[in-house]
Design an enzyme around this catalytic site. Structure first.
Site, PDB file in Angstrom:
ATOM      1  N   ASP A  95       0.859  -1.172   0.000  1.00  0.00           N
ATOM      2  CA  ASP A  95       0.000   0.000   0.000  1.00  0.00           C
ATOM      3  C   ASP A  95       0.909   1.240   0.000  1.00  0.00           C
ATOM      4  O   ASP A  95       2.067   1.170   0.413  1.00  0.00           O
ATOM      5  CB  ASP A  95      -0.886  -0.053   1.248  1.00  0.00           C
ATOM      6  CG  ASP A  95      -1.634   1.237   1.458  1.00  0.00           C
ATOM      7  OD1 ASP A  95      -2.312   1.675   0.514  1.00  0.00           O
ATOM      8  OD2 ASP A  95      -1.517   1.813   2.556  1.00  0.00           O
ATOM      9  N   ASP A 118      -0.032   5.082   0.895  1.00  0.00           N
ATOM     10  CA  ASP A 118      -0.146   6.096   1.951  1.00  0.00           C
ATOM     11  C   ASP A 118      -0.298   5.448   3.319  1.00  0.00           C
ATOM     12  O   ASP A 118      -1.204   4.652   3.551  1.00  0.00           O
ATOM     13  CB  ASP A 118      -1.348   7.004   1.674  1.00  0.00           C
ATOM     14  CG  ASP A 118      -1.204   7.687   0.316  1.00  0.00           C
ATOM     15  OD1 ASP A 118      -0.087   8.108  -0.006  1.00  0.00           O
ATOM     16  OD2 ASP A 118      -2.218   7.765  -0.414  1.00  0.00           O
TER      17      ASP A 118
END
Ligand SMILES: [Zn+2]
Length: 520
Positions: free
Chosen positions: A4, A6
């Protein structure tokens, strides 16, 4: 490796379109370089609804990604969902679309991918594609997301180190100590326990001319389904059971004689994380077996030649594979560490069940603490039928009252109609299986059939969840029965599963259908 963006690789700056604001999390560059050095390919898998909402442009996002690569090194693929929740796309996490797409771009399958993220959506998307999810919580991660995750790590470098450690752990560092003509492998306990040991038994079989499996009566039907087993000895080990029978000296003498007659060069004793291998190791010593390998936290003295240790939380199939590796065995190239069954013994699906593509609903469990409450299963059957699914309700001979009641709400009652091989045949043609933490969940994993897991948290999901198969986990992961290992629910009302919303099961099936035809 899927990551992922952020909150995982870089600090979360909401809807950031400015490369100057990119700040990697501590240790990210070195951790990613360790993955690259180990030969792993890396993809970023990120929801960017700021595109749909007009908070930044595609060009600004690409500038941010260029800056991320400047700071963290090159990624082999970037997968971005530009949509918002209202778009109901297949790619916005927790939907698994991006995970499947990332796996394809990396030239692999989702079940071979590990996804690291900071919120429940990341883990859920990974699971729904059959990948492994690792949650690295931040202050914004919700407690229920942490409770539901099968694998958590304190930060990105720690996640990476454990990923690499688990990868190394299933590969032998030294070959077996001399040739292995006959290996005696042991897995007592029930069907599910035997099924999850399958990959490790295949690994031993790859390094031995003959494999003899010692199992208990409750695991016998599952043992018959495993590839790599040449011969089965069925004998109860009374101390394994939760309601243990007395140990009969005469019976133990006859078991010892039988084990001695196997004439094994090596014994590999597989156990659950809460069992001791040592009582059996003593019998194996008395049977004259010279090389014995087992996992033991207890001091084994002279009972074990290979004493292996595994941290808590490792999936049972990998835990067993790491013991096989410590004993010198590994899966041959081309044999993935997924559960498998012998095709020649899985029964044909009865023709009166109609076409494949039905949903199997299996409410029962050998341990009542892990069974779906009948009234919940009844509501699920009704909801699935109303949503247009064909439902087959399965269960053992002693679960007929429950299956009849559940099927009356919607579905065909198959309670008591199948043995394990028959159930395996029915599961193999299902579009999904709705089941608790019990044997048929592992049959589904072995057939590559998606699972809606009504998982009572009595044991860790990361160890006992359906292995490397698309899965949605439902149920309260932080219920008071968590980690109690209770066979019957210790909490009035069985709250971990009594609040499962039938609509969530229908939604889960929709999510699991995303991969159909594209994923596995
Ligand atoms: Zn999308």
């Amino acid at each position: 490796m899927l990551l992922d963006r952020d909150g995982t690789l870089i600090e979360d700056v909401p809807y950031n379109g400015d490369p100057e604001k990119v700040r990697p999390v501590p240790g990210a560059r070195a951790a990613l370089d360790r993955l690259r050095a180990a030969g792993l390919r890396l993809a970023v898998v990120t929801n960017q609804s700021g595109l749909a909402r007009g908070y930044f442009t595609g060009e600004q996002m690409r500038a941010v990604h260029a800056r991320v690569e400047e700071l963290l090194g090159r990624f082999d693929a970037w997968l971005v969902c530009p949509h918002d929740d209202e778009d109901r796309c297949d790619c916005r996490k927790p939907a698994p679309g991006l995970v499947y797409a990332a796996a394809r771009e990396l030239g692999t399958t989702a079940s071979r991918c590990v996804m690291v993220g900071d919120i429940g959506r990341d883990v859920a998307a990974a699971l729904a594609a059959g990948a492994t999810g690792v949650l690295v919580p931040t202050p914004v991660t919700r407690p229920e997301e942490i409770a539901a995750a099968g694998w958590t790590a304190s930060d990105l470098p720690a996640a990476v180190d454990e990923i690499l450690r688990r990868q190394r752990a299933v590969l032998p560092t030294t070959p077996p100590d001399g040739p292995v003509r006959t290996a005696l492998v042991v897995r007592s306990d029930s069907a599910g326990d035997v099924l999850v040991t399958g990959p490790a038994i295949r690994a031993v079989a790859a390094g031995a001319q003959r494999v003899v499996l010692l199992c208990g009566p409750r695991g016998r039907a599952a043992a018959d389904l495993l590839p790599g087993v040449d011969e089965i000895i069925e004998h109860p080990l009374p101390w394994i059971d939760s309601t243990p029978e007395p140990v009969d000296p005469e019976d133990m003498r006859s078991l010892t004689a039988r084990l001695g007659a196997v004439d094994a060069d090596q014994a590999v004793v597989f156990t659950s994380f809460h069992q001791s291998a040592l009582p059996l190791a003593l019998l194996l010593r008395m049977a004259g077996i010279g090389r014995i390998a087992a996992i033991s936290d207890d001091y084994p003295g002279s009972l074990l030649d290979v004493r292996h240790r595994v941290p808590v939380g490792v999936p049972e199939p990998e835990r067993a594979l790491s013991l096989a590796a410590a004993a010198g065995h590994r899966l041959p190239d081309g044999d993935e560490p997924v559960l498998r069954l012998r095709h020649d013994v899985v029964a044909e699906r009865p023709s009166d069940l109609g076409d494949p593509g039905y949903v199997v609903l299996h409410p029962g469990s050998a341990a009542s603490s892990r069974a779906c409450p009948p009234e919940v299963a009844t509501r699920i059957a009704a909801a699935l039928t109303a949503a247009g699914h064909r439902v087959l309700v399965t269960g053992g001979p002693n679960e007929r009252a429950v299956t009849a009641r559940v099927a009356a709400a919607g579905g065909t009652d198959l309670g008591g109609r199948t043995d394990l091989a028959g159930l395996a045949g029915i599961v193999a043609d299902a579009s999904a299986v709705v089941v608790g933490n019990t044997g048929p969940a592992h049959l589904a994993a072995a057939a590559g059939v998606p699972v809606v897991s009504l998982f009572a948290p009595t044991v860790p999901f990361g160890q006992w969840g359906p292995y490397r198969v698309p899965t949605v986990r439902l149920g309260d992961a932080s219920a008071p029965c968590r980690d109690t290992r209770a066979a019957s629910c210790p909490v009035p009302g069985h709250p971990c599963l009594s609040d499962v919303d039938p609509g969530a099961v229908v939604d889960a099936l929709r999510m699991l259908a995303v991969g159909n035809g594209g994923g596995r």
